[in-house]
Scaffold this active site. Structure first.
Site, PDB file in Angstrom:
ATOM      1  N   SER A 164      17.193   0.847 -11.999  1.00 21.97           N
ATOM      2  CA  SER A 164      16.966  -0.433 -12.650  1.00 21.97           C
ATOM      3  C   SER A 164      16.358  -0.229 -14.035  1.00 21.97           C
ATOM      4  O   SER A 164      16.952   0.433 -14.877  1.00 21.97           O
ATOM      5  CB  SER A 164      16.099  -1.313 -11.758  1.00 21.97           C
ATOM      6  OG  SER A 164      16.036  -2.633 -12.234  1.00 21.97           O
TER       7      SER A 164
ATOM      8  N   ASP B 142       9.069  -7.824 -34.572  1.00 19.37           N
ATOM      9  CA  ASP B 142       9.126  -6.479 -35.159  1.00 19.37           C
ATOM     10  C   ASP B 142       9.269  -5.387 -34.099  1.00 19.37           C
ATOM     11  O   ASP B 142       8.597  -4.355 -34.143  1.00 19.37           O
ATOM     12  CB  ASP B 142       7.901  -6.224 -36.039  1.00 19.37           C
ATOM     13  CG  ASP B 142       6.583  -6.315 -35.268  1.00 19.37           C
ATOM     14  OD1 ASP B 142       6.579  -6.904 -34.170  1.00 19.37           O
ATOM     15  OD2 ASP B 142       5.564  -5.797 -35.761  1.00 19.37           O
TER      16      ASP B 142
ATOM     17  N   HIS C 212      21.226  -4.256  -5.627  1.00 21.70           N
ATOM     18  CA  HIS C 212      20.541  -3.649  -6.761  1.00 21.70           C
ATOM     19  C   HIS C 212      19.633  -2.497  -6.360  1.00 21.70           C
ATOM     20  O   HIS C 212      19.451  -1.545  -7.123  1.00 21.70           O
ATOM     21  CB  HIS C 212      19.718  -4.731  -7.485  1.00 21.70           C
ATOM     22  CG  HIS C 212      18.980  -4.251  -8.676  1.00 21.70           C
ATOM     23  ND1 HIS C 212      19.600  -3.951  -9.873  1.00 21.70           N
ATOM     24  CD2 HIS C 212      17.653  -4.001  -8.872  1.00 21.70           C
ATOM     25  CE1 HIS C 212      18.705  -3.559 -10.749  1.00 21.70           C
ATOM     26  NE2 HIS C 212      17.510  -3.570 -10.172  1.00 21.70           N
TER      27      HIS C 212
END
Length: 427
Positions: free
Chosen positions: A145, A353, A406
């Site tokens: 993951s 940023d 998953h």
């Protein structure tokens, strides 16, 4: 650095603590402690096996604790010395939570500090640890993951440290924004909801009854906070795991058990639900959940904005739907472990940023053997993004399957076994 060694359950475990720069771009900003366990089977303790770094899913989850050599770990120990890294801010690696972050400073100082806890910084820590353990010897990596996100960042910035790379359910989008991610994952969450309610059709009306009770605003979790309908809705994250359908059904079935008049939620249900909805053990999961996608842009609560664009997820919709792997502003307003970090979360959500996490040109010229399990119905990491990334990384071989959810590698050793077979004897 500190080292401690012991034996348990047929394994020899060595614990390592090393110092790593807080900011790998500016080492003068101070250091943090990074903790890892090196595990080898007792039968292989005297052998000079290659090392395999396990990168846990998350963000913000500590490494698996080796209580027994089972599932992927048991398979890996046949061929490797396995290194279980607590990624920075988790477990025993200079934890980041509401208590420790208060010592960093105010919300802006905390946000600046946490901006250094993404995949690129974890790669820097891994390189410090690798050199501590094996000098210049490259190691293998298995990223599950979010650990796969870190692996792609590793291939981008320090491929010389890698012998081979394995990814399970974790090939991230190399570009784009969190908005792109949630447009797909909400769609996949709808699909999982429909599969779940087809298996347990009575649970949709049961969920509706629970929402009706919660709408009165006077239901408290054992930790004392009011449980709202939208927070209850987020328990649908379980629908993305192998056993999630069963565990969610067994949770819901006890909602009104033992409640006189059956119009109030029972304590056993609230206790189990509260544990499932708490971020006390992994606050970084909530704080960094959207920033892990950011490269030069702000996430601005992408999951919440997509939620508002999808009326089918409204808690009062005719056909109730659970949400999935999403973090919302409500978490920082309602969860006791997160409420002190609310302003910090807002600053992280608005921050622009963020440096690049991946180097597309370097990945296109990749020379590290790489193999990835892509779960076709993955509710957490959309196959569309994973397959696009697989095509963008030179030499990466994907295995596309709908046989696993998953968390397939955590549930079944066969997933890692298949990837090792694809590696063609390198291991």
């Amino acid at each position: 650095m500190r080292v401690n060694e012991y034996r348990q359950a047929g394994m020899v475990i060595t614990e390592h603590v090393v110092e790593s720069p807080l900011d790998h771009r500016d080492p003068g900003r101070g250091s943090i402690e990074v903790f890892a366990r090196e595990v080898v089977s007792s039968a292989n303790a005297g052998r000079n096996l290659p090392r395999l770094l396990w990168l846990q899913g998350g963000p913000g989850n500590r490494a698996q604790r080796p209580t027994a050599p089972s599932t992927w770990l048991g398979r890996a120990l046949r061929d490797y010395r396995v290194v279980l890294l607590d990624q920075r801010g988790t477990g025993l690696s200079t934890p980041a939570n509401r208590q420790t972050l208060a010592e960093v400073g105010g919300p802006q100082a905390q946000a600046d500090y946490l901006s250094l806890f993404r995949a690129d910084s974890i790669v820097g820590d891994a390189e410090v640890l690798r050199r501590h353990l094996g000098g210049d010897e490259p190691w293998s990596v298995l990223g599950q993951s979010f650990g796969g996100f870190v692996t792609l960042s590793y291939l981008s910035s320090a491929p010389e440290g890698l012998r081979e790379a394995f990814v399970t359910g974790g090939l991230p989008p190399l570009a784009g924004t969190a908005d792109d991610v949630y447009r797909l994952t909400y769609h996949r969450t709808v699909e999982q909801n429909e599969l779940y309610f087809a298996r347990h059709p009575g649970d949709r009306e049961l969920a509706r009854r629970i929402v009706d009770v919660l709408s009165a605003g006077d239901t408290l979790l054992p930790t004392g906070e009011v449980l709202t309908p939208r927070r209850f809705q987020t328990v649908g994250i379980q629908l993305g795991t192998r056993s999630g359908f069963d565990s969610l059904h067994f949770l819901l079935e006890q909602a009104f058990a033992g409640s006189p008049g059956r119009d109030r939620l029972g304590d056993a249900f609230l206790a189990e639900l509260g544990a499932a909805l708490s971020f006390a053990a992994n606050p970084l999961y909530a704080l960094l959940h959207e920033p892990i996608y950011n490269q030069g842009t702000a996430s601005s609560w992408a999951a919440e904005r997509e939620y508002q664009r999808r009326p089918e997820f409204a808690v009062d919709a005719e056909d109730f739907l659970f949400t999935g792997e999403m973090v919302y502003p409500l978490h920082f307003a309602e969860v006791p472990a997160l409420t002190p970090l609310r302003e910090t979360a807002e600053l992280l959500a608005s921050r622009t940023d963020w440096p690049a996490l991946y180097d597309p040109a370097r990945l296109a010229a990749n020379e590290v053997p790489a193999f990835a399990a892509v779960y076709y119905d993955d509710m957490f990491v959309a196959r569309e993004h994973s397959l696009a990334t697989a095509s963008a990384v030179r030499g990466l071989r994907p295995w596309i399957t709908n046989d696993y959810a998953h968390d397939g590698v955590r549930a079944d050793a066969a997933v890692l076994d298949r990837l090792l077979a694809m590696a063609g004897g390198l291991s």
